[in-house]
Design an enzyme around this catalytic site. Structure first.
Site, PDB file in Angstrom:
ATOM      1  N   GLY A   2      37.977  40.645  44.752  1.00  0.00           N
ATOM      2  CA  GLY A   2      37.384  40.552  43.412  1.00  0.00           C
ATOM      3  C   GLY A   2      35.900  40.274  43.506  1.00  0.00           C
ATOM      4  O   GLY A   2      35.311  40.277  44.588  1.00  0.00           O
ATOM      5  N   CYS A   3      35.286  40.049  42.334  1.00  0.00           N
ATOM      6  CA  CYS A   3      33.836  39.821  42.277  1.00  0.00           C
ATOM      7  C   CYS A   3      33.535  38.366  42.615  1.00  0.00           C
ATOM      8  O   CYS A   3      33.166  37.593  41.732  1.00  0.00           O
ATOM      9  CB  CYS A   3      33.295  40.165  40.904  1.00  0.00           C
ATOM     10  SG  CYS A   3      33.288  41.917  40.563  1.00  0.00           S
ATOM     11  N   VAL A   4      33.694  37.974  43.837  1.00  0.00           N
ATOM     12  CA  VAL A   4      33.418  36.583  44.203  1.00  0.00           C
ATOM     13  C   VAL A   4      32.302  36.527  45.245  1.00  0.00           C
ATOM     14  O   VAL A   4      31.991  37.517  45.861  1.00  0.00           O
ATOM     15  CB  VAL A   4      34.659  35.870  44.772  1.00  0.00           C
ATOM     16  CG1 VAL A   4      35.697  35.712  43.687  1.00  0.00           C
ATOM     17  CG2 VAL A   4      35.228  36.594  45.966  1.00  0.00           C
ATOM     18  N   TYR A  14      37.802  47.938  37.699  1.00  0.00           N
ATOM     19  CA  TYR A  14      37.123  48.714  38.745  1.00  0.00           C
ATOM     20  C   TYR A  14      37.403  50.212  38.634  1.00  0.00           C
ATOM     21  O   TYR A  14      36.669  51.015  39.195  1.00  0.00           O
ATOM     22  CB  TYR A  14      37.535  48.225  40.138  1.00  0.00           C
ATOM     23  CG  TYR A  14      37.112  46.806  40.465  1.00  0.00           C
ATOM     24  CD1 TYR A  14      36.011  46.209  39.860  1.00  0.00           C
ATOM     25  CD2 TYR A  14      37.812  46.066  41.421  1.00  0.00           C
ATOM     26  CE1 TYR A  14      35.635  44.919  40.171  1.00  0.00           C
ATOM     27  CE2 TYR A  14      37.435  44.760  41.746  1.00  0.00           C
ATOM     28  CZ  TYR A  14      36.355  44.194  41.123  1.00  0.00           C
ATOM     29  OH  TYR A  14      35.987  42.913  41.438  1.00  0.00           O
ATOM     30  N   GLY A  64      35.862  36.476  38.729  1.00  0.00           N
ATOM     31  CA  GLY A  64      35.000  36.048  39.833  1.00  0.00           C
ATOM     32  C   GLY A  64      34.147  34.856  39.423  1.00  0.00           C
ATOM     33  O   GLY A  64      33.823  33.990  40.241  1.00  0.00           O
TER      34      GLY A  64
END
Lengths: 105, 538
Positions: A103-105, B315, B275
């Site tokens: 994920g966006c981490v 995504y 996130g």
């Protein structure tokens, strides 16, 4: 998927060396990964971090938030970076046998 | 670098088609003007080169396995041709057929787009990164295979191209050397869209051939559909984390907050990029503090299966329409289930585009629930007079990055600026800014892709323009003792900022840090304890 040997056991790893299935992970395996992440030897403080991550992962199936890690181990992020030069996610989690964060981490 | 590589050479053996030599790249501003002091590019390992297709340039984004036999190669070529046909058929690509066909048939080759592309410019004008290079490959294939008489005449009319496995493997990798920022499309005098061409190539590879970036698909869309979030957080974990953030934020600000979950009929369903919760918890903490202080009737949703309520990522936007539609419908279902008045998207650019703009074509009837950007609501709150601010707490240099999907694509330009102009006495714009701003270099999913040496490419090539812009914005105050803040209201952009700052050691060398917009708002709240922003933590 590449395979590597760590502490006498075979592991599938991704292209960055993260173990894909940590069932066979143990402290000897962690100690064998450590030098690849700039950790020459695992001290008691290293184990506090790695064990926290490991236990959290076993319970929740995902890495802990970094802030939670800091608060629970009573170490600030600077200290974590001193212990694990490649950082909590890429260094400490990898040594703890977790897959690469997603994920966006 | 091969400065004269031609379109038809994409099919010819060469290892690689064009090198990316750090010596060809434009020199960065001070203090990074000494190439010796910039981190070295890590070469691909021989093992990686042996296992995966790597004949395009000096990096790998996709880890495409080399075909084991001639038969497999032929099968892959057939699959590609099937996919090509589908891209240009109404029943398979009704959403994008018209702009795709217009883009194929009308390019005047004026190259205005090339000068607008940060990757082409900052690669030192490497031909293979020219926006029209990959478009031209597709265009020749289009005329050769899909147009009547193409096999006979297209070579003379439109230029030669050979379709073999090398062409396909390189084209796949090449579709991941573009940030999909669509600055090229914005500048094209004919309104053609090379960003869309790249997007549809990715779509062909994913939907027809199973070629995709595993960060986006296996560990992204698929993981999200399985457990509720691409971060791997299930509802239990996300609630536990939010509880921790609430406590931690309350301690830091002195203002008690408790995030509401699953409130039926709330005015606002806030959906973050999850996130934020994992890696930037101060972002959610700030949202909660602001919403509570302003008396907003809001909620989070813990839906993770039938609906997706707590991770706004989609995504599929970057590579696969089927994935995009599946996820978008589940986001809307989360709002419908709670009967909220609207969805507000947190600081995530691609989620803005996916759910508000693109999904507009799949969300019909009762799923067509109002969806809007947090930027607008935040501006309304900040200017409502409900919260008292002390801008002197933000008295440090601040510049603003414009997330492409939110700003260039959707035109959400002003709200975040007006907030910064009010709350940050030393706010200054980047050059250029607004809809003309450049991509952070992490766009289209790159910020979470770092396998092999792809991070080196992202830091040296795609992120180079943003580095230059940031250094210029702060050029008179680069002394590391002066703390500076790059405001990037997008999780993906923040990931790229963090990586750039770490890679180039920008905090220690220049005092440059980064964060979102809401953190600056809370940092200036007069009723909060000072010091919400924490500096130098990466």
């Amino acid at each position: 998927m590449a395979t590597i040997e760590l502490a006498g056991k075979q592991f599938d790893v991704d292209e960055d060396g993260f173990i894909q299935d940590a069932t066979d992970w143990d402290e000897a395996v962690a100690a064998a990964i450590a030098p690849t992440e700039g950790v020459d030897s695992m001290t008691e403080e290293h184990w506090v971090v790695v064990n926290f991550i490991r236990d959290y992962y076993k319970e929740f199936g995902v890495a802990p938030m970094i802030r939670k890690l800091c608060k629970s181990t009573k170490m600030d992020l600077k200290k974590i970076y001193e212990l694990f030069p490649s950082g909590p996610a890429k260094g400490a989690c990898k040594i703890a046998g977790l897959p690469k964060p997603t994920g966006c981490v | 670098m091969n400065p004269s590589v031609k379109v038809e050479e994409i099919s010819k053996p060469a290892d690689p088609l064009s090198h990316v030599d750090p010596r060809d790249l434009p020199i960065l501003p001070k203090p990074y003007d000494d190439a010796e002091k910039i981190p070295a590019w890590k070469p691909l390992s021989d093992k990686a080169k042996g296992e995966y297709e790597s004949s395009l340039d000096d990096t790998i984004a996709l880890s495409i396995r080399k075909p084991a036999s001639k038969e497999e190669e032929e099968r892959l070529i057939r699959q590609f041709l099937d996919g090509l046909e589908k891209l240009f058929s109404r029943e398979n690509n009704w959403t994008f057929l018209q702009p795709m066909t217009l883009s194929m048939e009308n390019c005047a080759k004026c190259q205005t787009c090339a000068e607008a592309c940060h990757i082409y410019e900052m690669s030192g004008h490497n031909e293979i990164y020219r926006p029209t290079y990959r478009a031209e490959v597709l265009r020749r294939l289009y005329y050769k295979y899909l147009k009547p008489g193409g096999a006979l005449f297209s070579k003379w009319l439109h230029g030669d191209i050979e379709l073999n496995w090398t062409t396909i493997a390189r084209l796949a990798e090449l579709s991941y050397r573009c940030n999909l920022c669509r600055r090229c499309a914005q500048t094209c005098p004919l309104g053609l869209d090379n960003g869309l061409i790249t997007h549809d190539l990715r779509k062909l590879f994913s939907q027809e051939m199973g070629i995709y970036a595993k960060e986006l698909h296996d560990n992204g869309s698929m993981l999200q559909l399985r457990v509720g979030s691409s971060t791997g957080m299930n509802p239990l974990v996300v609630k536990d984390n939010i509880e921790f953030i609430d406590e931690d934020t309350s301690e830091r600000t002195g203002i008690p907050i408790q995030t509401p979950w699953d409130v039926e009929g709330a005015d606002v369903l806030l959906i973050h990029n999850a996130g934020e919760i994992m890696a930037w918890p101060e972002n959610h903490g700030a949202f909660a503090t602001i919403f509570e202080a302003a008396g907003i009737r809001w909620t989070l949703s813990s839906e993770s299966q039938e609906a997706l309520g707590y991770d706004n990522i989609n995504y599929g936007l970057f590579y696969d329409d089927v994935m995009l539609a599946k996820v978008a419908v589940k986001h809307a279902k989360a709002a419908k289930k709670l009967g909220v008045k609207k969805i507000v998207l947190g600081e995530c650019g691609h989620a803005h585009k996916a759910l508000t703009v693109i999904a507009d074509r799949v969300l019909t009837g009762e799923l067509n629930i109002p969806r809007e950007s947090a930027m607008a609501l935040l501006k309304e709150i900040v200017f409502s007079g409900k919260i008292k601010f002390d801008p002197s707490r933000n008295d440090f240099p601040v510049t603003l990055h414009d997330p492409c999907n939110m700003v260039r694509l959707m035109g959400i330009v002003q709200p975040q600026r007006e907030i910064l102009q009010l709350l940050c006495p030393q706010f200054r714009e980047m050059t250029p800014h607004g809809v003309d701003n450049y991509c952070c270099g992490g766009g289209s999913g790159f910020a979470i892709m770092s396998g092999h040496n792809f991070e080196d490419w992202r830091m040296h090539v795609s992120g180079r323009k943003k580095m230059e812009q940031i250094l210029h914005a702060f050029h008179d105050e680069l002394d590391p003792s002066i703390r500076k803040y790059v405001c990037a209201p997008c999780s993906n952009c923040k990931g790229q900022m963090r990586d750039l700052i770490k890679y180039y050691d920008m905090w220690n060398q220049c005092g440059i840090s980064y964060g979102g917009l809401v953190e600056l708002i809370v940092n200036a709240m007069a009723d909060a304890q000072p010091g919400y922003i924490e500096w130098g933590l990466f």
